[in-house]
Design a protein around this motif. Sequence first.
Motif, PDB file in Angstrom:
ATOM      1  N   MET A   1      83.564  91.545  47.558  1.00 63.60           N
ATOM      2  CA  MET A   1      83.056  90.639  46.525  1.00 63.60           C
ATOM      3  C   MET A   1      84.183  89.789  45.940  1.00 63.60           C
ATOM      4  O   MET A   1      84.018  88.586  45.706  1.00 63.60           O
ATOM      5  N   VAL A   2      85.319  90.447  45.705  1.00 65.90           N
ATOM      6  CA  VAL A   2      86.457  89.699  45.160  1.00 65.90           C
ATOM      7  C   VAL A   2      86.914  88.625  46.141  1.00 65.90           C
ATOM      8  O   VAL A   2      87.240  87.495  45.745  1.00 65.90           O
TER       9      VAL A   2
ATOM     10  N   ILE B   1      85.068  87.117  48.337  1.00 63.57           N
ATOM     11  CA  ILE B   1      84.078  86.037  48.321  1.00 63.57           C
ATOM     12  C   ILE B   1      84.345  85.099  47.148  1.00 63.57           C
ATOM     13  O   ILE B   1      84.365  83.861  47.305  1.00 63.57           O
ATOM     14  N   LEU B   2      84.563  85.691  45.976  1.00 65.86           N
ATOM     15  CA  LEU B   2      84.835  84.859  44.806  1.00 65.86           C
ATOM     16  C   LEU B   2      86.119  84.060  44.985  1.00 65.86           C
ATOM     17  O   LEU B   2      86.190  82.879  44.613  1.00 65.86           O
ATOM     18  N   ALA B   3      87.144  84.717  45.572  1.00 65.89           N
ATOM     19  CA  ALA B   3      88.410  84.016  45.785  1.00 65.89           C
ATOM     20  C   ALA B   3      88.234  82.867  46.775  1.00 65.89           C
ATOM     21  O   ALA B   3      88.759  81.766  46.569  1.00 65.89           O
ATOM     22  N   CYS B   4      87.489  83.126  47.845  1.00 68.70           N
ATOM     23  CA  CYS B   4      87.265  82.064  48.838  1.00 68.70           C
ATOM     24  C   CYS B   4      86.436  80.925  48.248  1.00 68.70           C
ATOM     25  O   CYS B   4      86.686  79.751  48.547  1.00 68.70           O
ATOM     26  N   LEU B   5      85.452  81.257  47.407  1.00 73.48           N
ATOM     27  CA  LEU B   5      84.674  80.202  46.750  1.00 73.48           C
ATOM     28  C   LEU B   5      85.569  79.373  45.836  1.00 73.48           C
ATOM     29  O   LEU B   5      85.444  78.136  45.792  1.00 73.48           O
ATOM     30  N   PHE B   6      86.450  80.048  45.134  1.00 72.32           N
ATOM     31  CA  PHE B   6      87.377  79.323  44.267  1.00 72.32           C
ATOM     32  C   PHE B   6      88.256  78.381  45.090  1.00 72.32           C
ATOM     33  O   PHE B   6      88.464  77.219  44.716  1.00 72.32           O
ATOM     34  N   VAL B   7      88.767  78.879  46.217  1.00 68.32           N
ATOM     35  CA  VAL B   7      89.604  78.040  47.078  1.00 68.32           C
ATOM     36  C   VAL B   7      88.796  76.865  47.623  1.00 68.32           C
ATOM     37  O   VAL B   7      89.289  75.729  47.710  1.00 68.32           O
ATOM     38  N   THR B   8      87.534  77.115  47.976  1.00 69.32           N
ATOM     39  CA  THR B   8      86.693  76.044  48.507  1.00 69.32           C
ATOM     40  C   THR B   8      86.510  74.940  47.478  1.00 69.32           C
ATOM     41  O   THR B   8      86.658  73.742  47.781  1.00 69.32           O
TER      42      THR B   8
ATOM     43  N   VAL C   1      84.491  85.751  56.549  1.00 68.56           N
ATOM     44  CA  VAL C   1      85.826  86.263  56.225  1.00 68.56           C
ATOM     45  C   VAL C   1      85.734  87.442  55.269  1.00 68.56           C
ATOM     46  O   VAL C   1      86.435  88.461  55.429  1.00 68.56           O
ATOM     47  N   ALA C   2      84.858  87.356  54.270  1.00 66.83           N
ATOM     48  CA  ALA C   2      84.733  88.427  53.286  1.00 66.83           C
ATOM     49  C   ALA C   2      84.232  89.717  53.937  1.00 66.83           C
ATOM     50  O   ALA C   2      84.750  90.810  53.665  1.00 66.83           O
ATOM     51  N   ILE C   3      83.210  89.597  54.800  1.00 66.00           N
ATOM     52  CA  ILE C   3      82.671  90.783  55.469  1.00 66.00           C
ATOM     53  C   ILE C   3      83.721  91.413  56.392  1.00 66.00           C
ATOM     54  O   ILE C   3      83.894  92.634  56.425  1.00 66.00           O
ATOM     55  N   ALA C   4      84.418  90.563  57.139  1.00 67.38           N
ATOM     56  CA  ALA C   4      85.458  91.074  58.046  1.00 67.38           C
ATOM     57  C   ALA C   4      86.568  91.771  57.267  1.00 67.38           C
ATOM     58  O   ALA C   4      87.067  92.834  57.669  1.00 67.38           O
ATOM     59  N   LEU C   5      86.936  91.192  56.125  1.00 67.75           N
ATOM     60  CA  LEU C   5      87.986  91.799  55.317  1.00 67.75           C
ATOM     61  C   LEU C   5      87.539  93.142  54.756  1.00 67.75           C
ATOM     62  O   LEU C   5      88.306  94.114  54.727  1.00 67.75           O
ATOM     63  N   ALA C   6      86.273  93.224  54.305  1.00 62.82           N
ATOM     64  CA  ALA C   6      85.766  94.487  53.765  1.00 62.82           C
ATOM     65  C   ALA C   6      85.743  95.575  54.840  1.00 62.82           C
ATOM     66  O   ALA C   6      86.107  96.727  54.584  1.00 62.82           O
TER      67      ALA C   6
ATOM     68  N   LEU D   1      84.324 103.252  50.575  1.00 61.90           N
ATOM     69  CA  LEU D   1      83.294 102.256  50.835  1.00 61.90           C
ATOM     70  C   LEU D   1      83.055 101.388  49.603  1.00 61.90           C
ATOM     71  O   LEU D   1      82.911 100.161  49.701  1.00 61.90           O
ATOM     72  N   PHE D   2      83.035 102.023  48.434  1.00 66.94           N
ATOM     73  CA  PHE D   2      82.854 101.255  47.199  1.00 66.94           C
ATOM     74  C   PHE D   2      84.025 100.295  46.985  1.00 66.94           C
ATOM     75  O   PHE D   2      83.830  99.135  46.609  1.00 66.94           O
TER      76      PHE D   2
END
Length: 423
Positions: free
Chosen positions: A211-212, A214-221, A24-29, A203-204
């Motif tokens: 990254m944000v 990923i952190l948000a998804c980890l928090f939700v997990t 999800v993070a890669i697709a969103l980026a 790109l940056f």
Amino acid sequence: MHQRKTIGIQSLLLRTFLPAVLVVAIALAILVYNLQYALIMDGFDRKLVTISALTGAMIDPSDHDFLMTEAQSKKDPTEIESTEHYIRNVEPMRRIREKLDLTYLYTQALGGEADIYYILDSSLGDDHSPIGSEDELPVETLAGLRNAESQGKVYISPVEYQKQWGLLKTAAAPVYGAEGAITATAGADVDISVIQIATQNALFASAVIGMVSILACLFVTFQIVQRIARPIEVLRQEALRIAAGDHNQPIKLRHPREAAHLRNTLATVTTRMMKESTKRMEIARDQQHNADEQCLIDTLYNTATVITLCNNEKLLTLWAPTDRTTVESALAIQSMTLLRERMLQAPRLMNSWKILANLEQGICASFDRQAKSICTHGGSITVRVNNKVITLDNEKIADLSSAARASVFLNGEEVTLFESAKI
């Protein structure tokens, strides 16, 4: 036989969710980068179209026609560029190019031995194209220029390679001659390096968003894991608490359904006892509140019923409460008592008695000793004039100059204003 290893529910959920989080993070980026890139390119398109159209509109048609003729005459370019016709048109173009950070800004016309020849060029130094110099263009760009001259539309090119200038993005707008016909085009170019800086920033930003996310998804997990495991621990603690004699309501649970059902069962056991305990506490609290309020009222009403705010050779002002059954009126009595003491310390405050008196919770009777008249403020009062009792309405004045004796009734107390023997 080897005992089969079991996996904890937290580990199982993490093994399931973490790969999904990365995807999800890669697709969103990628999505964010594509959107930002499209916005960047659209921004450059709008900028180039606007600048080229503005440049084409501000060039003097007669001057440009003259310069086109001079460019085809094979005269010395330096001599032509030193003329007033060239300078007064190219100077504004140079300011626009520098101010808006363009790579090139110029005018060009179809013809010559090559594809086009240049007329006005705002560049300086090695990048400057002398008037009359010719150039070859990519097929697509050349077709766009012909379309711009024939139909009067602004041409915008993709990022493309030009043999002499490198990778550029170009816009060309019509330039009209003195007779109203399109004779050339105004070109605005931006180098690929400028676009690359903007896309690198995009790109940056996309990487940061990835990254944000990923952190948000980890928090939700982790929140999901806690949401599943926490109700079981809560129910265990609630059962121990109830068993120890604490009959307060157990913590509410909504999910999962089985845990919520068990919690409701525990709540049924403790509801009645909790209601009875709450009712007893409310009764005790109300009784204490009423006692405290009555104590406050009794304490404050120990002060005088009628308070003299102002008493001098000119004026006598009396204040009395309209009600003696509320905390508000009791507090008003206390504040008027303090006001009287303050006026005794600072007599100049007596001139402002009407502003300072509390007329919402009380009534004022003001007796003018010199005019022998009385006025009421905040409500009606009863006045005894000689042996006759009269009612004086709010803000009304009664003339007492012909009376031998006068008094006023405030809050059930009669206060003498004057007697003939004392005057």
